[in-house]
Scaffold this active site. Structure first.
Site, PDB file in Angstrom:
ATOM      1  N   ARG A  36     -26.323  33.448 -21.298  1.00  0.00           N
ATOM      2  CA  ARG A  36     -27.312  33.260 -20.241  1.00  0.00           C
ATOM      3  C   ARG A  36     -28.343  32.180 -20.546  1.00  0.00           C
ATOM      4  NH1 ARG A  36     -25.269  37.798 -19.777  1.00  0.00           N
ATOM      5  NH2 ARG A  36     -25.372  37.589 -22.012  1.00  0.00           N
ATOM      6  N   THR A  37     -28.985  32.295 -21.700  1.00  0.00           N
ATOM      7  CA  THR A  37     -30.141  31.432 -21.937  1.00  0.00           C
ATOM      8  C   THR A  37     -29.709  29.976 -22.016  1.00  0.00           C
ATOM      9  OG1 THR A  37     -31.064  33.282 -23.172  1.00  0.00           O
ATOM     10  CG2 THR A  37     -32.215  31.175 -23.361  1.00  0.00           C
ATOM     11  N   LYS A  86     -25.270  21.421 -43.257  1.00  0.00           N
ATOM     12  CA  LYS A  86     -25.333  20.599 -44.484  1.00  0.00           C
ATOM     13  C   LYS A  86     -26.680  20.759 -45.171  1.00  0.00           C
ATOM     14  CE  LYS A  86     -23.018  17.081 -41.795  1.00  0.00           C
ATOM     15  NZ  LYS A  86     -23.341  15.791 -41.157  1.00  0.00           N
ATOM     16  N   ARG A 109     -32.881  28.153 -29.892  1.00  0.00           N
ATOM     17  CA  ARG A 109     -32.680  29.551 -30.316  1.00  0.00           C
ATOM     18  C   ARG A 109     -32.321  29.533 -31.785  1.00  0.00           C
ATOM     19  NH1 ARG A 109     -29.266  34.147 -27.267  1.00  0.00           N
ATOM     20  NH2 ARG A 109     -31.181  34.039 -26.039  1.00  0.00           N
ATOM     21  N   HIS A 141     -38.864  36.301 -27.081  1.00  0.00           N
ATOM     22  CA  HIS A 141     -37.921  35.624 -26.179  1.00  0.00           C
ATOM     23  C   HIS A 141     -38.680  35.320 -24.878  1.00  0.00           C
ATOM     24  CE1 HIS A 141     -34.387  34.310 -24.228  1.00  0.00           C
ATOM     25  NE2 HIS A 141     -33.556  35.298 -24.505  1.00  0.00           N
TER      26      HIS A 141
HETATM   27  N1   CP Z   1     -30.636  37.613 -22.273  1.00  0.00           N
HETATM   28  C1   CP Z   1     -30.171  36.711 -23.152  1.00  0.00           C
HETATM   29  O1   CP Z   1     -30.926  36.131 -23.959  1.00  0.00           O
HETATM   30  O2   CP Z   1     -28.817  36.505 -23.094  1.00  0.00           O
HETATM   31  P1   CP Z   1     -28.003  35.482 -23.990  1.00  0.00           P
HETATM   32  O3   CP Z   1     -28.060  35.991 -25.418  1.00  0.00           O
HETATM   33  O4   CP Z   1     -26.616  35.458 -23.440  1.00  0.00           O
HETATM   34  O5   CP Z   1     -28.680  34.148 -23.912  1.00  0.00           O
END
Ligand code: CP
Length: 308
Positions: A52-53, A81, A102, A130
């Site tokens: 999603r993100t 590396k 991320r 998040h």
């Molecule tokens: N909700 C969410 O962060 O989903 P993903 O891990 O698929 O990005």
């Protein structure tokens, strides 16, 4: 001035409302936004898996007329590396206008923001925060409930490692009348730093319980979460705890008719697919709203950086 989004509290409630208003306008008039980021590049630096993100950031940038570069796993980057997050941020600043990162390590996007010359967005750091999932959650709540005051919210599942829970609790703590039910097994309770720094500091009313059905009639919002397998040190503990809460239609018998059922996804077993057609199920709307809020966020940060 360059600004980043590392923690949801980096934005005031007024700024969050501004993002919600922009997202609602994008939903109403997508064509008006479709070329605003022409010639601009988003770099998606994902050192951890995501569906999603990452893809909603990419869709967001494309729908603004911009372009996307990036990687979806640490192994395909020079982190494999030994390159540091700080150096990676400096390097990507030479190629892109904005970064979404991320990382499994808490604080890595903050380190990136301190070293990049372009805005950095925290797209999830370990079990910490998040904030862009919170943007998706806030638009969902706004559209379903009309605002953020006097809400009773149940968070259920892995409240220890669930970074989306920590960020959303922080965001909601700034609105009056919030009441929380924290529903989890003993081992997955909300971390004490969140209780101290957010709940106690803001005098938020909360109840910790293991009993989901017992508190169901009280809830305006039920926020289910997955047990975060990737954060466990011990597979046996994960297997013991993973099915602690499974929302099935019978468990909703005493729920309100206007309950809003949310989940940041991915779902494993926490919500039966039999609930997907219930009008109270909002988790796929959350996915869609996340894209619009990320569009609004990209626009805000690029404008403040003087890039747009
Ligand atoms: N909700 C969410 O962060 O989903 P993903 O891990 O698929 O990005």
């Amino acid at each position: 001035m360059k600004r980043s989004l590392i923690d949801i509290l980096d934005f005031s409630p007024d700024e969050l409302q501004e993002l919600i208003d922009t997202a609602n306008d994008i939903i109403a008039r997508p064509e008006a936004y479709s070329r605003l980021c022409c010639g601009k590049k988003l770099a998606t630096l994902f050192f951890e898996p995501s569906t999603r993100t990452r893809l909603s950031f990419e869709a967001a940038m494309y729908e603004l007329g911009g372009n996307v570069i990036g990687f979806s796993e640490a192994q395909s980057s020079s982190a494999s590396k030994g390159e540091s997050v700080a150096d990676t941020a400096k390097v990507i600043s030479c190629y892109a206008d904005i970064i979404a990162m991320r990382h499994p390590k808490e604080g890595a996007p903050l380190v990136a923001a301190m070293n990049a010359s372009i805005p950095v967005i925290n797209a999830g750091d370990g079990g910490h925060n998040h904030p862009t999932q919170t943007l998706a959650d806030l638009l969902t709540i706004y559209r379903e409930k009309g605002g953020f005051e006097n809400l009773t919210v149940g968070f259920c599942g892995d409240l220890k490692f669930g970074r989306t829970v920590h960020s959303l609790i922080s965001a909601l703590s700034r609105y009056p009348g919030l009441k929380l039910y924290l529903i989890s097994p003993e081992e997955l309770k909300l971390p004490s730093y969140v209780k101290k720094e957010v709940l106690a500091a803001k005098n938020i009313s909360y109840v910790q319980t293991t009993d989901l059905e017992g508190v169901m009639p009280e809830l305006d919002i039920l926020y289910m979460t997955r047990v975060q397998r990737e954060r466990f040190f011990n597979e046996e503990d994960y297997l013991r705890l993973k099915d602690s809460y499974i929302l099935t239609p019978d468990k909703l018998q005493n729920a309100r008719q206007d309950l809003c059922i949310m989940h940041p996804l991915p779902r494993v077993n926490e919500i039966s697919v039999a609930i997907d057609d219930d009008p109270r199920a909002c988790y796929f709307k959350q996915v869609l709203y996340g894209k619009y809020m990320r569009m609004a966020l990209i626009l805000k940060l690029l404008k403040e950086a003087g890039t747009l």
